[in-house]
Design an enzyme around this catalytic site. Sequence first.
Site, PDB file in Angstrom:
ATOM      1  CG  LEU A 218      -2.015  -1.083   1.170  1.00 50.38           C
ATOM      2  CD1 LEU A 218      -2.785  -1.154   2.487  1.00 50.38           C
ATOM      3  CD2 LEU A 218      -2.988  -0.854   0.018  1.00 50.38           C
ATOM      4  N   GLY A 219       2.163   1.118  -0.078  1.00 51.21           N
ATOM      5  CA  GLY A 219       3.050   2.279  -0.072  1.00 51.21           C
ATOM      6  C   GLY A 219       3.135   2.935  -1.442  1.00 51.21           C
ATOM      7  CD  GLN A 220       6.589   7.579  -3.807  1.00 53.21           C
ATOM      8  OE1 GLN A 220       7.537   7.334  -3.061  1.00 53.21           O
ATOM      9  NE2 GLN A 220       6.611   8.598  -4.645  1.00 53.21           N
TER      10      GLN A 220
ATOM     11  NE  ARG B 275       0.255   1.752   4.904  1.00 48.95           N
ATOM     12  CZ  ARG B 275       0.688   2.634   3.998  1.00 48.95           C
ATOM     13  NH1 ARG B 275       0.204   3.843   3.973  1.00 48.95           N
ATOM     14  NH2 ARG B 275       1.605   2.293   3.112  1.00 48.95           N
TER      15      ARG B 275
ATOM     16  CG  ASP C  29       4.615  -6.720  12.012  1.00 47.22           C
ATOM     17  OD1 ASP C  29       5.631  -6.248  11.461  1.00 47.22           O
ATOM     18  OD2 ASP C  29       4.410  -6.656  13.245  1.00 47.22           O
TER      19      ASP C  29
ATOM     20  CE1 TYR D 118      15.277   4.105   3.161  1.00 42.49           C
ATOM     21  CE2 TYR D 118      16.801   5.591   2.058  1.00 42.49           C
ATOM     22  CZ  TYR D 118      15.731   4.716   2.006  1.00 42.49           C
ATOM     23  OH  TYR D 118      15.121   4.448   0.808  1.00 42.49           O
TER      24      TYR D 118
ATOM     25  CE  LYS E 253      16.339   1.051   1.586  1.00 41.04           C
ATOM     26  NZ  LYS E 253      15.380  -0.033   1.341  1.00 41.04           N
TER      27      LYS E 253
HETATM   28  C1  AKB Z   1      14.026   8.848   0.521  1.00 41.41           C
HETATM   29  O1  AKB Z   1      14.071  10.045   0.253  1.00 41.41           O
HETATM   30  O2  AKB Z   1      14.228   8.378   1.639  1.00 41.41           O
HETATM   31  C2  AKB Z   1      13.780   7.875  -0.609  1.00 41.41           C
HETATM   32  C3  AKB Z   1      15.075   7.434  -1.192  1.00 41.41           C
HETATM   33  C4  AKB Z   1      15.828   8.325  -2.103  1.00 41.41           C
HETATM   34  O3  AKB Z   1      15.501   6.349  -0.931  1.00 41.41           O
HETATM   35  N1  AKB Z   1      12.941   8.462  -1.590  1.00 41.41           N
END
Ligand code: AKB
Length: 324
Positions: free
Chosen positions: A10-12, A36, A57, A146, A150
Amino acid sequence: MRKILITGALGQIGSELVPALIARYGAENVVASDLRMRRMEPAAEAWPDTEMFEHLDCTDAVAIHNLVQRYDIGAIYHMAALLSAIAEEKPQAAWNLNMGGLYGVLEAARQHRCQVFMPSSIGAFGPATPMVDTPQVTIQRPTTIYGVTKVAGELLCDYYHSRFGVDTRGLRLPGLVSHKAPPGGGTTDYAVDMFHQAIRYQHFSCFLEADTRLDMMYMPDAIKAMIGLMEADPKRLLHRNAFNVTAMNFTPDELAAEIRTHIPDFVIEYDNVDPVCQAIADSWPRSIDDSAARGEWDWSPDYGIKDMTADMLDKVGAKLHQTG
Ligand code: AKB
């Protein structure tokens, strides 16, 4: 054929990936899942008739395993993750979901011989990375949680391929611009917001500085890239995971100028720059080199800034007109 599972459906990205996969492989072969509830998400109303929607989940590895077993899943597009800005607010939750979720997916894939798609990001790079034309293989060392998840995810996918033979594939996606479902908590989300505010108010206060240059892509190209890589001949893939891909790069000022060719009164201001998001953006490349993707599986985008802007204004305008 064995079925395809999408997490974070359901995300972007998921909101557009699900219908694209249904169009290509048939509704009977696509299982959408998210934390969700589908009925609460307007973007999912447009999905063709998939009855196969499951609550999932991704921090629950047993639940992932059970779903993969129950539906005889053969490929997993793993989209569930926290994006960069929101992850900085909740680093522990980001680690749990981004790493725990991927680990659960890879383990299920190892046991049930599934193919796995994992979206990495330009966020996997950091301030020590060459900033212009960032090569496919280079220094990464990101400074955000983040980015840490990754890079670790890219390595874990490589490991599951070399150690267990799991067919893992992935892209380092740039910022994504789209109109179906709103993005959630990314640094590049300003670009999507700008279209909505330009149409509604002819005014936008940007949370990044005017000259912050980042790689971007329109969602139809991102969907094309994901499916293209998953279908690519494995014999041609030297890198396999974490391919750099891009379609364009621009600054907020350049995007505003392009929007102004359609909405001449549009005004952009920079009086509310967010220092956390700005620091994240400043640690990412200005442009990346995607020649490995072009050479190994014939990647080539269809949209540049002009086509993307015209289409976004059209689609967002129609949507805002409908909803009032
Ligand atoms: C973000 O902005 O966190 C993402 C990405 C570039 O990985 N859109």
